[in-house]
Motif scaffolding. Sequence first.
Motif, mmCIF file in Angstrom:
data_model
loop_
_atom_site.group_PDB
_atom_site.id
_atom_site.type_symbol
_atom_site.label_atom_id
_atom_site.label_comp_id
_atom_site.label_asym_id
_atom_site.label_seq_id
_atom_site.Cartn_x
_atom_site.Cartn_y
_atom_site.Cartn_z
ATOM 1 N N UNK A 35 -27.261 -77.840 75.324
ATOM 2 C CA UNK A 35 -26.866 -79.008 74.531
ATOM 3 C C UNK A 35 -26.573 -78.689 73.077
ATOM 4 N N UNK A 36 -27.108 -77.604 72.556
ATOM 5 C CA UNK A 36 -26.815 -77.245 71.176
ATOM 6 C C UNK A 36 -26.701 -75.725 71.039
ATOM 7 N N UNK A 37 -26.182 -75.318 69.900
ATOM 8 C CA UNK A 37 -25.903 -73.902 69.638
ATOM 9 C C UNK A 37 -27.163 -73.049 69.713
ATOM 10 N N UNK A 38 -28.261 -73.522 69.136
ATOM 11 C CA UNK A 38 -29.508 -72.759 69.129
ATOM 12 C C UNK A 38 -30.041 -72.546 70.547
ATOM 13 N N UNK A 39 -29.990 -73.591 71.374
ATOM 14 C CA UNK A 39 -30.433 -73.467 72.761
ATOM 15 C C UNK A 39 -29.551 -72.497 73.525
ATOM 16 N N UNK A 40 -28.243 -72.561 73.256
ATOM 17 C CA UNK A 40 -27.301 -71.649 73.889
ATOM 18 C C UNK A 40 -27.661 -70.195 73.561
ATOM 19 N N UNK A 41 -27.906 -69.910 72.285
ATOM 20 C CA UNK A 41 -28.231 -68.543 71.867
ATOM 21 C C UNK A 41 -29.573 -68.093 72.428
ATOM 22 N N UNK A 42 -30.522 -69.006 72.532
ATOM 23 C CA UNK A 42 -31.843 -68.658 73.071
ATOM 24 C C UNK A 42 -31.780 -68.339 74.564
ATOM 25 N N UNK A 43 -30.817 -68.946 75.266
ATOM 26 C CA UNK A 43 -30.712 -68.744 76.717
ATOM 27 C C UNK A 43 -29.999 -67.446 77.084
ATOM 28 N N UNK A 47 -32.531 -60.992 72.400
ATOM 29 C CA UNK A 47 -33.281 -61.943 71.575
ATOM 30 C C UNK A 47 -32.358 -62.827 70.733
ATOM 31 N N UNK A 48 -32.926 -63.896 70.217
ATOM 32 C CA UNK A 48 -32.164 -64.899 69.488
ATOM 33 C C UNK A 48 -31.475 -64.306 68.264
ATOM 34 N N UNK A 49 -32.165 -63.446 67.522
ATOM 35 C CA UNK A 49 -31.579 -62.848 66.314
ATOM 36 C C UNK A 49 -30.360 -62.001 66.658
ATOM 37 N N UNK A 50 -30.505 -61.165 67.699
ATOM 38 C CA UNK A 50 -29.405 -60.310 68.138
ATOM 39 C C UNK A 50 -28.211 -61.154 68.565
ATOM 40 N N UNK A 51 -28.478 -62.220 69.309
ATOM 41 C CA UNK A 51 -27.396 -63.089 69.766
ATOM 42 C C UNK A 51 -26.734 -63.831 68.619
ATOM 43 N N UNK A 52 -27.515 -64.211 67.607
ATOM 44 C CA UNK A 52 -26.945 -64.883 66.443
ATOM 45 C C UNK A 52 -25.982 -63.954 65.716
ATOM 46 N N UNK A 53 -26.363 -62.670 65.576
ATOM 47 C CA UNK A 53 -25.486 -61.699 64.924
ATOM 48 C C UNK A 53 -24.201 -61.488 65.717
ATOM 49 N N UNK A 54 -24.314 -61.381 67.034
ATOM 50 C CA UNK A 54 -23.122 -61.219 67.873
ATOM 51 C C UNK A 54 -22.227 -62.453 67.801
ATOM 52 N N UNK A 55 -22.856 -63.602 67.850
ATOM 53 C CA UNK A 55 -22.136 -64.874 67.767
ATOM 54 C C UNK A 55 -21.355 -64.934 66.457
ATOM 55 N N UNK A 56 -22.004 -64.544 65.355
ATOM 56 C CA UNK A 56 -21.335 -64.577 64.054
ATOM 57 C C UNK A 56 -20.171 -63.593 64.005
ATOM 58 N N UNK A 57 -20.333 -62.416 64.604
ATOM 59 C CA UNK A 57 -19.245 -61.444 64.586
ATOM 60 C C UNK A 57 -18.054 -61.945 65.403
ATOM 61 N N UNK A 58 -18.319 -62.645 66.520
ATOM 62 C CA UNK A 58 -17.236 -63.243 67.306
ATOM 63 C C UNK A 58 -16.573 -64.355 66.489
#
Length: 121
Positions: A35-43, A47-58
Amino acid sequence: MFKRSDDAAAVFEPEDLELEWRECLVPIEAFELAVDRSSFLSALPSDHRDNTLRYQSVHDWVKDAGGIAPALQESPLLCFLYEGKLLLDDGWHRLGVAHYEYGARDLRALCAIGLPSMGGD
């Protein structure tokens, strides 16, 4: 139904990838996103930090490409249609950026359709 790329990797053998890929416009609902960006990255795997960095690079790559449409033209999502399920083989973070940052309602993808029997004979 949407499954993680790990699930797709468990279902398909390398020889299964010798398939005809067809360009499709896939409705965002088919991916059953969080339902939200944070939940998406956590799933996502890792880990959440690694996914946030990848998400930002995309996100930066999409911005440099001039938007989500040209970015997906250059590198579309790769999916399999298997037993009535949509399996995303590649494109987790591009999917999230398209939906949460750009409000995409459908996405260009390359789908392997009409897969051979996976039971083996």
